[in-house]
Design a protein around this motif. Sequence first.
Motif, mmCIF file in Angstrom:
data_model
loop_
_atom_site.group_PDB
_atom_site.id
_atom_site.type_symbol
_atom_site.label_atom_id
_atom_site.label_comp_id
_atom_site.label_asym_id
_atom_site.label_seq_id
_atom_site.Cartn_x
_atom_site.Cartn_y
_atom_site.Cartn_z
ATOM 1 N N HIS A 190 0.832 -1.204 0.000
ATOM 2 C CA HIS A 190 0.000 0.000 0.000
ATOM 3 C C HIS A 190 0.866 1.253 0.000
ATOM 4 N N PRO A 408 -4.523 -0.783 -2.811
ATOM 5 C CA PRO A 408 -5.037 0.595 -2.805
ATOM 6 C C PRO A 408 -4.155 1.558 -2.021
ATOM 7 N N ASP A 409 -4.140 2.804 -2.483
ATOM 8 C CA ASP A 409 -3.443 3.886 -1.792
ATOM 9 C C ASP A 409 -4.209 4.205 -0.500
ATOM 10 N N LEU A 410 -3.488 4.260 0.618
ATOM 11 C CA LEU A 410 -4.124 4.503 1.918
ATOM 12 C C LEU A 410 -3.856 5.908 2.452
ATOM 13 N N GLN A 412 -5.345 8.654 2.211
ATOM 14 C CA GLN A 412 -6.499 9.385 2.738
ATOM 15 C C GLN A 412 -7.605 8.422 3.165
ATOM 16 N N ILE A 413 -7.213 7.223 3.597
ATOM 17 C CA ILE A 413 -8.199 6.221 3.986
ATOM 18 C C ILE A 413 -9.066 6.693 5.146
ATOM 19 N N LYS A 416 -12.356 8.075 3.829
ATOM 20 C CA LYS A 416 -13.034 7.283 2.800
ATOM 21 C C LYS A 416 -14.560 7.414 2.952
ATOM 22 N N LEU A 421 -17.731 1.972 0.428
ATOM 23 C CA LEU A 421 -17.353 0.782 1.190
ATOM 24 C C LEU A 421 -18.436 -0.283 1.105
ATOM 25 N N ILE A 435 -12.552 -0.528 8.839
ATOM 26 C CA ILE A 435 -11.090 -0.695 8.793
ATOM 27 C C ILE A 435 -10.654 -1.797 9.748
ATOM 28 N N LEU A 468 -4.394 4.567 10.682
ATOM 29 C CA LEU A 468 -5.031 4.736 9.373
ATOM 30 C C LEU A 468 -6.084 5.839 9.405
ATOM 31 N N SER A 472 -6.213 11.339 6.886
ATOM 32 C CA SER A 472 -7.481 11.899 6.414
ATOM 33 C C SER A 472 -7.244 12.995 5.382
#
Length: 685
Positions: A190, A408-410, A412-413, A416, A421, A435, A468, A472
Amino acid sequence: MKSVKQLISSAWRALFGDTMRAFGIVSVILMLTLAIAPAKDHFSQWHGYQNGYLAMIRERGDAISLRRRFEPGIQQIWHPEIGVVDRCETCHEGLKEASLADVTTQPFRKHPVIPHPLDRYGCTICHRGQGAATTVEEAHYSKLAGVDPILPARYIESGCGQCHQNALTGTPQLNLGRQYLAQYGCVNCHMVKMPDGTVMKATDDPPSLEHIADKTTREWIFTWLKNPQAYAASATMPNYKLSDADASDLSAYLISSSKPLAGDVDTTIIPAAKNADPSAGASLYGESFCATCHAVQNAAGNLVGGDVGPELTRVGNKVKPAWLQAWIENPHSYDAHTLMPHYRFTPQQVATLTGFLMSKSDSDYSTDVHLGTATAAQIAHGRKLVAELGCAACHTINGVKKPDNFAPDLSQIGSKPLAQLIFLPGMKQTLPTYIASKIKDPSAFGPGMKMPLLPLTDAQRESVTTALLALSERSQTMPEKLRIPGVHQTTYEPAGRAGKLMADLACFSCHRINGHGSDLAPDLSLEGSAVQAQWLDSFLKNPNTLRPALTRRMPRFNLSDADRKTLTDYIMVAYQSPNIDPDKAPPAVNPPALVEQGRQLFYSKYACQSCHTANTNTDKGYIGPVLAQVGTRLQPAWIYAWLKNPQALRPGTIEPNQNISDEDARAMTAFLMTLKSPGKQEGKQ
């Protein structure tokens, strides 16, 4: 229908038949309309909470002071730089009242102590929620697009991570979460781009598989792939829950793709000395301080040792004797970038340590695994699995390119949108729940999920979830002046022969120098200004213990006289502090009266013996380094500068700045320079 119209017409004439009567009726309607707003506020939730707060404080001893500071009506904090509008204090009236520490009822509890003023940053920057709302439902659980529901309290540290990219003493869960993301190799697959623009790098140091057949067998690889934690409880490699067929095919491909390393196949096993002491291997292992980096399970099943290198509990099951012998002799011949230093053992020491480590095995491990000769189809399928599982994202494998954008790029998880989702049936539909559940059991979200099962405990998963959530959209757009950058590695490398020696000894695996390296051992960036050359040469020859309370020790590297001189000369010249002028240093030898004054200050005014041992016969301080021989170890200029301001030389040190005067610092330097042997002081005791 006609009668209804007549009724309406009669009513209109009665109410608005003439001008004066119409004016009076309209005035009454207007007054009733204007009265609705205050009446509505009177029955609103926030008004009820304010009345409840006033009722709660009425019987308290400090009621008058609390009532005087009470502000009725809607309270608002506006922070335009970060787009925060908070009306939370409208209901949470007791947030800043220190005397309400005993109150447990919400929304009247006092806020815990934090380093930021509440009226400067507001609440939603950390807690999330809709700050502009004035009802509980809309403020805490708004369904509006772009508004995050309020965070569960256990994840609150993620709010700190939006501004602070460095480790904070007050955010242990956030710190651990970031550490686990790197330690368990999550960022190998990631992308995690931090708000300051840096990309998080993995610290798990997965081994290259280019020469794996020299190191181990196909049977061991098969057993490891089935369950890494069955071999080593501390293994960070995830469990892919592979079938026997897939594990067999993967092992077949890895062995077939392996290329022999020159010299490995020709290694001659050095026989152990005849009549050798059976405990010699354990003694050499201990004397070399291998446990500083490697752990083994003791008889009770507990891991003892460090986590820098792999666990060695069953290393005898894993490696081939010839490979282990070559590795101990010089690890860099197999892996040029390994964190393990070159110890320069004698051939007999290599044989002794090899025999000791090969004895660390489990007779039941992989005994039932018998794999035949691999077929072309198995090897081809194994290669396909390597690509599908993204093995090359962590390991270097011959013929396989490192995949790009494998997961997936995290970055800005933590922001989300819930609409993107897919929640499991019965799952609470919040981002933290999603998460945490995804980390706990990725396969539950679909059979096609590539994400494996990470060997994390519940507490570790909570920490990773916290880290995570800190990633943001707000963290990425935070104004630069509000962002606290982390400490990042530089690319510094020492030059010349000394640089090659330091690389061979893997100094950066433990020490940090000019922003490059580890925090396992002291920073050496200013070492040339701190220590005396003669002491440094002696220390490199036979490292002694400076901090008895620490279990980690610097090993003896068996350096030649020429190598020690090269390192000593380089360190003394290259690693100097611009803030220390040796020409202005206090003298190394001082009048007895000044020495005695320094001794009195050391033991009485500043009570340094609380943390340090100056006299090994009487002092009991074990927090800081032993000072019994500091007069032969440190330079007087360094001691003086350290006493004046320790943090200026080593930021973050636990040594307090006691604002020592110039006169006291000179006297204490004079005393400390007399400490040249354990248990003996030149000044009076």
